[in-house]
Enzyme design. Structure first.
Site, PDB file in Angstrom:
ATOM      1  N   SER A 141      -9.543 -23.140  34.604  1.00 19.40           N
ATOM      2  CA  SER A 141      -9.731 -24.133  33.694  1.00 19.40           C
ATOM      3  C   SER A 141      -8.684 -24.609  33.058  1.00 19.40           C
ATOM      4  O   SER A 141      -7.580 -24.068  33.048  1.00 19.40           O
ATOM      5  CB  SER A 141     -10.778 -24.110  32.653  1.00 19.40           C
ATOM      6  OG  SER A 141     -11.178 -25.056  31.665  1.00 19.40           O
ATOM      7  N   TYR A 154     -13.886 -19.407  24.807  1.00 20.02           N
ATOM      8  CA  TYR A 154     -13.521 -19.881  26.153  1.00 20.02           C
ATOM      9  C   TYR A 154     -12.007 -19.880  26.476  1.00 20.02           C
ATOM     10  O   TYR A 154     -11.474 -19.574  27.618  1.00 20.02           O
ATOM     11  CB  TYR A 154     -14.251 -21.392  26.168  1.00 20.02           C
ATOM     12  CG  TYR A 154     -14.055 -21.654  27.927  1.00 20.02           C
ATOM     13  CD1 TYR A 154     -14.847 -20.942  28.835  1.00 20.02           C
ATOM     14  CD2 TYR A 154     -13.659 -22.936  28.244  1.00 20.02           C
ATOM     15  CE1 TYR A 154     -14.940 -21.519  30.225  1.00 20.02           C
ATOM     16  CE2 TYR A 154     -13.742 -23.443  29.775  1.00 20.02           C
ATOM     17  CZ  TYR A 154     -14.320 -22.582  30.634  1.00 20.02           C
ATOM     18  OH  TYR A 154     -14.271 -22.963  31.891  1.00 20.02           O
TER      19      TYR A 154
END
Length: 262
Positions: A141, A154
């Protein structure tokens, strides 16, 4: 040359399902791996080149069963797409849940490590066959590269997955196995934000509601298919893919995109 075979985790929806379709369209056979048997079977019904296998990447037993299944397939495997992952919550480091962090590390980091360790011997065997090469693609990501407020757990998990990817590339240097990291920005899928906000559909939809043209799963799937379809001397180590409206995880244009001066 016999058909190339790829393993795609997290294949029951979103980027994983789109990747299975894109690879089949490019001439691959795909072993689609996920926890939800019903969704996998629906995906497999679209093409005889998609083979469903129910497994949870956070389970040692499930991943061992996957490796045993693949070991029994004639022709071996030539690519692994570690796509299974996810986020939970947008709370601060102080206020966020340790359990949420543990879940994110388990699926994003340890899941990728577990599957990679189990399938590397099979990828090496595939790389010694007619194709004489193999690929490992890890879907991280932009959160693996840039921290943002609310990203704590995250960010930490994806930074760790990125580090795993970079170390793996060093360790496999000299072998005919490419290690590719694909780092998407905002991708509008059915479930990512819904899972992050624990089923709050209104809050999940609001993430994308004002963003002009976010990415969709098929955009990332096309990048994956292109990356592993490159000539064998070409290694796209890192591919960052964002919608035009997104300059950074924390800066996204809203409304219509217009030429400067209007």
């Amino acid at each position: 040359m016999s058909m190339q075979r790829a393993v795609v985790t997290g294949a029951s929806s979103g980027i994983g399902a789109a990747t299975a379709r894109a690879l089949v369209a490019a001439g691959w056979e795909v072993v689609a791996v996920a926890r939800r048997t019903d969704k996998l079977e629906a995906l497999a019904a679209e093409s005889a080149a998609i083979v469903p296998f129910t497994a949870d990447v956070t389970s040692d037993e499930d991943v061992a069963a996957l490796a045993a299944f693949l070991d029994g397939l004639e022709g071996g495997i030539h690519a692994l797409v570690n796509n299974a992952g996810g986020a939970k919550g947008l709370e601060s480091v102080e206020e966020s849940s340790v359990e949420d962090w543990r879940w994110m590390f388990e699926i994003n980091v340890l899941g990728t490590k577990r599957v990679t360790s189990a399938l590397l011997p099979l990828l090496r065997r595939g790389a010694s066959g007619e194709r004489r090469a193999a690929d490992i693609v890890n879907i991280t990501s932009i959160a693996a590269h840039t921290a943002y407020v609310g990203g704590g757990g995250y960010n930490a998990a994806k930074f760790a997955e990125r580090a795993l990817t970079e170390v793996l590339r060093l360790e496999l240097n000299g072998e005919p196995i490419r290690v590719i990291e694909i780092a998407p920005g905002m991708v509008f899928t059915e479930e990512f934000s819904l899972n992050r906000f624990r089923g709050d559909a209104e809050r999940a939809a609001a993430v994308y509601s004002k963003v002009p043209d976010p990415l969709v799963a098929e955009d990332i799937a096309g990048v994956i298919a292109d990356a592993i379809g490159k000539p064998r001397h070409v290694d796209l180590d890192l591919i960052v893919v964002k919608p035009v409206a997104q300059a950074a995880p924390y800066r996204v244009a809203e409304g219509e995109l217009r030429p400067k001066g209007f």
